[in-house]
Scaffold this motif. Structure first.
Motif, PDB file in Angstrom:
ATOM      1  N   ALA A  87       0.871  -1.182   0.000  1.00  0.00           N
ATOM      2  CA  ALA A  87       0.000   0.000   0.000  1.00  0.00           C
ATOM      3  C   ALA A  87       0.901   1.223   0.000  1.00  0.00           C
ATOM      4  N   ASN A  88       1.198   1.704  -1.193  1.00  0.00           N
ATOM      5  CA  ASN A  88       2.105   2.840  -1.352  1.00  0.00           C
ATOM      6  C   ASN A  88       1.294   4.105  -1.584  1.00  0.00           C
ATOM      7  N   PRO A  89       1.160   4.969  -0.574  1.00  0.00           N
ATOM      8  CA  PRO A  89       0.357   6.183  -0.733  1.00  0.00           C
ATOM      9  C   PRO A  89       0.866   7.095  -1.841  1.00  0.00           C
ATOM     10  N   GLU A  90       2.135   6.938  -2.238  1.00  0.00           N
ATOM     11  CA  GLU A  90       2.683   7.768  -3.304  1.00  0.00           C
ATOM     12  C   GLU A  90       2.238   7.287  -4.683  1.00  0.00           C
ATOM     13  N   ARG A  91       1.663   6.076  -4.738  1.00  0.00           N
ATOM     14  CA  ARG A  91       1.096   5.570  -5.985  1.00  0.00           C
ATOM     15  C   ARG A  91      -0.295   5.008  -5.684  1.00  0.00           C
ATOM     16  N   PRO A  92      -1.283   5.879  -5.568  1.00  0.00           N
ATOM     17  CA  PRO A  92      -2.618   5.462  -5.138  1.00  0.00           C
ATOM     18  C   PRO A  92      -3.243   4.437  -6.091  1.00  0.00           C
ATOM     19  N   ASN A  93      -3.914   3.469  -5.491  1.00  0.00           N
ATOM     20  CA  ASN A  93      -4.613   2.449  -6.260  1.00  0.00           C
ATOM     21  C   ASN A  93      -6.042   2.916  -6.535  1.00  0.00           C
ATOM     22  N   VAL A  94      -6.446   2.891  -7.789  1.00  0.00           N
ATOM     23  CA  VAL A  94      -7.750   3.419  -8.194  1.00  0.00           C
ATOM     24  C   VAL A  94      -8.890   2.647  -7.536  1.00  0.00           C
ATOM     25  N   PHE A  95      -8.776   1.324  -7.459  1.00  0.00           N
ATOM     26  CA  PHE A  95      -9.848   0.512  -6.865  1.00  0.00           C
ATOM     27  C   PHE A  95      -9.976   0.779  -5.365  1.00  0.00           C
ATOM     28  N   VAL A  96      -8.855   1.019  -4.716  1.00  0.00           N
ATOM     29  CA  VAL A  96      -8.886   1.358  -3.297  1.00  0.00           C
ATOM     30  C   VAL A  96      -9.529   2.722  -3.096  1.00  0.00           C
ATOM     31  N   LEU A  97      -9.194   3.675  -3.975  1.00  0.00           N
ATOM     32  CA  LEU A  97      -9.795   5.008  -3.882  1.00  0.00           C
ATOM     33  C   LEU A  97     -11.310   4.955  -4.053  1.00  0.00           C
ATOM     34  N   LEU A  98     -11.775   4.123  -5.007  1.00  0.00           N
ATOM     35  CA  LEU A  98     -13.217   4.003  -5.225  1.00  0.00           C
ATOM     36  C   LEU A  98     -13.916   3.417  -4.007  1.00  0.00           C
ATOM     37  N   ARG A  99     -13.298   2.387  -3.413  1.00  0.00           N
ATOM     38  CA  ARG A  99     -13.884   1.803  -2.204  1.00  0.00           C
ATOM     39  C   ARG A  99     -13.893   2.818  -1.067  1.00  0.00           C
ATOM     40  N   MET A 100     -12.828   3.573  -0.981  1.00  0.00           N
ATOM     41  CA  MET A 100     -12.706   4.601   0.047  1.00  0.00           C
ATOM     42  C   MET A 100     -13.819   5.644  -0.103  1.00  0.00           C
ATOM     43  N   LEU A 101     -14.049   6.084  -1.333  1.00  0.00           N
ATOM     44  CA  LEU A 101     -15.086   7.083  -1.587  1.00  0.00           C
ATOM     45  C   LEU A 101     -16.479   6.510  -1.333  1.00  0.00           C
ATOM     46  N   PHE A 102     -16.685   5.232  -1.711  1.00  0.00           N
ATOM     47  CA  PHE A 102     -17.990   4.584  -1.528  1.00  0.00           C
ATOM     48  C   PHE A 102     -18.370   4.538  -0.056  1.00  0.00           C
ATOM     49  N   HIS A 103     -17.368   4.293   0.792  1.00  0.00           N
ATOM     50  CA  HIS A 103     -17.624   4.210   2.227  1.00  0.00           C
ATOM     51  C   HIS A 103     -17.443   5.564   2.924  1.00  0.00           C
ATOM     52  N   LYS A 104     -17.285   6.615   2.126  1.00  0.00           N
ATOM     53  CA  LYS A 104     -17.194   7.980   2.625  1.00  0.00           C
ATOM     54  C   LYS A 104     -16.059   8.160   3.642  1.00  0.00           C
ATOM     55  N   LYS A 105     -14.921   7.535   3.322  1.00  0.00           N
ATOM     56  CA  LYS A 105     -13.726   7.681   4.152  1.00  0.00           C
ATOM     57  C   LYS A 105     -12.813   8.729   3.522  1.00  0.00           C
ATOM     58  N   LYS A 106     -11.932   9.282   4.322  1.00  0.00           N
ATOM     59  CA  LYS A 106     -10.997  10.268   3.788  1.00  0.00           C
ATOM     60  C   LYS A 106      -9.660  10.187   4.511  1.00  0.00           C
ATOM     61  N   GLY A 107      -8.660  10.795   3.900  1.00  0.00           N
ATOM     62  CA  GLY A 107      -7.336  10.824   4.502  1.00  0.00           C
ATOM     63  C   GLY A 107      -6.576   9.522   4.344  1.00  0.00           C
ATOM     64  N   LEU A 108      -5.348   9.521   4.843  1.00  0.00           N
ATOM     65  CA  LEU A 108      -4.492   8.340   4.727  1.00  0.00           C
ATOM     66  C   LEU A 108      -5.079   7.152   5.477  1.00  0.00           C
ATOM     67  N   VAL A 109      -5.638   7.385   6.655  1.00  0.00           N
ATOM     68  CA  VAL A 109      -6.219   6.288   7.425  1.00  0.00           C
ATOM     69  C   VAL A 109      -7.393   5.667   6.675  1.00  0.00           C
ATOM     70  N   GLY A 110      -8.227   6.512   6.070  1.00  0.00           N
ATOM     71  CA  GLY A 110      -9.344   5.994   5.282  1.00  0.00           C
ATOM     72  C   GLY A 110      -8.868   5.179   4.098  1.00  0.00           C
ATOM     73  N   TYR A 111      -7.817   5.647   3.437  1.00  0.00           N
ATOM     74  CA  TYR A 111      -7.254   4.925   2.290  1.00  0.00           C
ATOM     75  C   TYR A 111      -6.711   3.568   2.725  1.00  0.00           C
ATOM     76  N   LEU A 112      -5.978   3.538   3.813  1.00  0.00           N
ATOM     77  CA  LEU A 112      -5.389   2.283   4.285  1.00  0.00           C
ATOM     78  C   LEU A 112      -6.459   1.320   4.785  1.00  0.00           C
TER      79      LEU A 112
END
Length: 404
Positions: free
Chosen positions: A50-75
């Motif tokens: 899980a490299n925050p410097e190279r964000p994964n698109v599928f992880v970002l979509l899941r993050m947005l779907f669950h209304k999470k934000k920030g590094l903790v939400g991404y992880l």
């Protein structure tokens, strides 16, 4: 609205995105640092990064779907997709990591210390220890296990984070093997030169609310190498400076050549993961200010002089209150001992070097014995870390499997 869209676009263009769907892996490594080291223990095919410097698109979509934000939400989203047995990081001073476990009680969270831990920062009261103290008062920080260099750091972490601590020393140091006994240098200084010019870098270095200028913080590097050049010339000794940076970083070489003046020395740039270890292994006495690798070689039983007077050199008025760069921190030791000095100055440096060059092996082993387990354990082959991985249900790269 258009301005906000443009700002978001510029922000997103900074990243290279990953479009590979994260699949189930036994280990999720948070941040890419340490991947090569981890691959000594478990197969790389078992590791997802899980490299925050190279964000994964599928992880970002899941993050947005669950209304999470920030590094903790991404992880959190990444962990949910990968479903690992173990989430591990070598960036042990990333406070975000210790905010994750509460959401995944069945997953093991392990951090591995990768550097000395003090309150160094480039902004007022923004050091790691200051942040830990502030955040832990309002949030519950936790992990399964924090693997530390020595017992002293484990006790330091336990003040702020609910976790077991395990003293493992330095994984890299424990892996290194050197078979040649020939000494190429009598004294070698370990450079801690920053990745920028000391002379021109602006700003200050902070410890809590106290600070010194960037240039004065690194002044001791110049002072010590100047002294070593004169000392080695006087005693007809072979001197080397072990560079922290690669050969293309000419500022570091120029800085130390300027300190040496007419006195001879060999400057050895870093050119591989273990090149510094090779250089130091072929040395009679190692001199350091407060580097991690200095503690690593002390743990191996090599003769190491700690000229740990960085703060006293930068601003003597702060030396009684800022103890972070003193030898043995976070232990509270005397300001000088047989192989260290927080006071500094040529008489102290000469005293230490004269002692280390003359002391018998048995006496040296006795002198360092009280400090190594507390500051930096030495565990060749990393048996304690391997045992931990097995207990967490992982299969080691040598085929050894856990019964878990």
């Amino acid at each position: 609205m258009l301005i906000k869209i443009l700002r978001l676009s510029n922000y997103l263009l900074r990243f290279k995105f990953s479009f590979r769907y994260p699949t189930n892996k036994a280990v999720l490594l948070v941040h890419k640092e340490g991947l090569e080291l981890l691959a000594h223990f478990v197969e790389s095919t078992s590791i997802s990064v899980a490299n925050p410097e190279r964000p994964n698109v599928f992880v970002l979509l899941r993050m947005l779907f669950h209304k999470k934000k920030g590094l903790v939400g991404y992880l959190n989203a990444y962990i949910s997709l990968v479903n690992p047995k173990v989430v591990l990081t070598f960036i042990d001073n990333d406070i975000s990591f210790y905010r994750l476990k509460e959401g995944f009680p069945k997953v093991a969270f392990v951090s591995v210390q990768n550097g000395l831990r003090n309150d160094f920062a480039r902004a007022d009261n923004f050091g790691f220890l200051s942040q830990l103290d502030a955040v832990s008062k309002d949030e519950r920080l936790s992990a399964t296990t924090i693997c530390t260099f020595g017992d002293a750091t484990g006790e330091q972490y336990s003040k702020y984070i609910k976790a077991k601590t395990s003293t493992i020393g330095s994984l890299k140091n424990n892996l290194y093997e050197h078979h040649s006994k020939e000494k190429q240098f009598d004294i070698t200084f370990i450079s801690q030169h920053p990745p920028s010019s000391i002379e021109t870098e602006p700003g200050r270095v902070y410890f809590g609310h106290s600070s010194v200028s960037f240039k004065s913080y690194y002044r001791i590097e110049f002072e010590v190498v100047k002294f070593l050049g004169e000392y080695c010339q006087q005693h007809n000794l072979r001197l080397a400076v072990s560079g922290k940076r690669e050969n293309r970083f000419g500022t570091e070489r120029d800085f130390f050549l300027g300190a040496l003046g007419p006195n001879p020395a060999v400057f050895i740039p870093r050119d591989s993961n273990f090149s510094t270890y090779d250089t130091l292994s072929a040395t009679g006495v190692i001199v350091t200010i407060d580097s991690t690798v200095g503690y690593e070689f002390l743990s191996r039983g090599q003769r190491v002089a700690f000229f740990s007077s960085r703060i006293n050199s930068a601003n003597s008025n702060l030396a009684s209150t800022i103890r972070d760069t003193n030898f043995g921190f976070p232990l509270q030791l005397e300001d000088h001992g047989p192989f260290w000095s927080n006071i500094g100055g040529a008489p102290e440096y000469e005293r230490i070097l004269d002692h280390l060059r003359a002391v018998a092996d048995e006496e040296w082993a006795t002198e360092i014995a009280p400090y190594n387990e507390s500051l930096m354990a030495y565990q060749p082959g990393n048996p304690v870390f391997k045992k931990l991985l097995l207990e967490l249900g992982l299969t080691l790269i040598d085929g050894v499997k856990s019964d878990a």
